[in-house]
Write an enzyme that holds these catalytic residues in place. Sequence first.
Site, PDB file in Angstrom:
ATOM      1  N   MET A   1      40.989  30.551  43.697  1.00 45.13           N
ATOM      2  CA  MET A   1      41.249  30.492  42.464  1.00 45.13           C
ATOM      3  C   MET A   1      42.103  31.678  41.555  1.00 45.13           C
ATOM      4  O   MET A   1      41.990  32.576  41.306  1.00 45.13           O
ATOM      5  CB  MET A   1      39.751  29.907  41.710  1.00 45.13           C
ATOM      6  CG  MET A   1      40.037  29.174  42.066  1.00 45.13           C
ATOM      7  SD  MET A   1      38.216  27.929  41.428  1.00 45.13           S
ATOM      8  CE  MET A   1      36.481  29.699  41.890  1.00 45.13           C
TER       9      MET A   1
ATOM     10  N   GLY B   1      38.964  34.163  37.550  1.00 49.73           N
ATOM     11  CA  GLY B   1      39.557  34.606  38.821  1.00 49.73           C
ATOM     12  C   GLY B   1      38.435  34.213  39.951  1.00 49.73           C
ATOM     13  O   GLY B   1      38.133  35.479  39.324  1.00 49.73           O
ATOM     14  N   SER B   2      38.419  34.246  40.861  1.00 46.77           N
ATOM     15  CA  SER B   2      37.514  34.225  41.950  1.00 46.77           C
ATOM     16  C   SER B   2      37.573  32.878  43.153  1.00 46.77           C
ATOM     17  O   SER B   2      38.969  32.586  43.671  1.00 46.77           O
ATOM     18  CB  SER B   2      36.516  32.765  41.073  1.00 46.77           C
ATOM     19  OG  SER B   2      37.044  32.412  40.737  1.00 46.77           O
ATOM     20  N   ARG B   3      36.943  32.960  43.703  1.00 45.38           N
ATOM     21  CA  ARG B   3      36.829  32.243  44.622  1.00 45.38           C
ATOM     22  C   ARG B   3      35.214  31.791  45.097  1.00 45.38           C
ATOM     23  O   ARG B   3      34.295  31.826  44.990  1.00 45.38           O
ATOM     24  CB  ARG B   3      36.972  33.044  46.096  1.00 45.38           C
ATOM     25  CG  ARG B   3      36.409  34.109  46.684  1.00 45.38           C
ATOM     26  CD  ARG B   3      36.840  34.997  47.628  1.00 45.38           C
ATOM     27  NE  ARG B   3      36.529  34.209  49.278  1.00 45.38           N
ATOM     28  CZ  ARG B   3      37.098  35.113  50.181  1.00 45.38           C
ATOM     29  NH1 ARG B   3      37.592  36.081  50.119  1.00 45.38           N
ATOM     30  NH2 ARG B   3      36.919  34.536  51.670  1.00 45.38           N
TER      31      ARG B   3
END
Length: 220
Positions: free
Chosen positions: A99, A187-189
């Site tokens: 993301m 911001g990440s996953r």
Amino acid sequence: MTIHKAGFKIILVFLLVLILVNVALYFIIPNSTFVLRTFLFVSAALFLFVLNFFRSPKREGFLHNNAIIAPADGKIVTIEEVDEPEVLKGKAIQVSIFMSVLNVHINWFPVNGVVKFFKHHTGNFMAAWLPKSSTENERTTTAIETTNGEVIVVRQVAGAMAKRIDSYVVENEKCEQGKQLGFIKFGSRVDLYLPLDTRIDVKLDQKVKGKQTVIGWFEE
């Protein structure tokens, strides 16, 4: 479109800081109209960016008991067979969604079932698209036993900018496909660990939409 509850405090604090800075500049350099207008424009742009990050869109989800639905908006960055040592303790198919700061950052339950395990891990904040982020970054691990007896793992991973993961998971409680699992800030996953016989319907670099894109199907 509404604002997600995870952003209320951050948005308010950010707005107050921008107001104070702009007021201070007005008194420090009252005759510099160009500078004041420029900073006011930049402040408005920054505020809209933060506001947009915490958006909470109203969207219908795709619901099916044998389907694994995307738990997040973003891009598929990993599809591979790996060892999942924490919960499954064996081979699984890892599907990871990255993301960016421009994506919606709500996470949703990808399946129906019962939460059998939940744990929060402290860690680093390296770039979320790196493979090591799944095991070394700040993260949560949620294991779900689905209604058809399969066990999957959903891992929220913080990225370089993300300093907090909100999770709404409660161990031993039922979870519903498409309901909110949590929120990761800036911001990440999200990693999915699925049974080896899962039929995967997505490809690398494919953009997916949470609650709507089908990641794969359990073997019937």
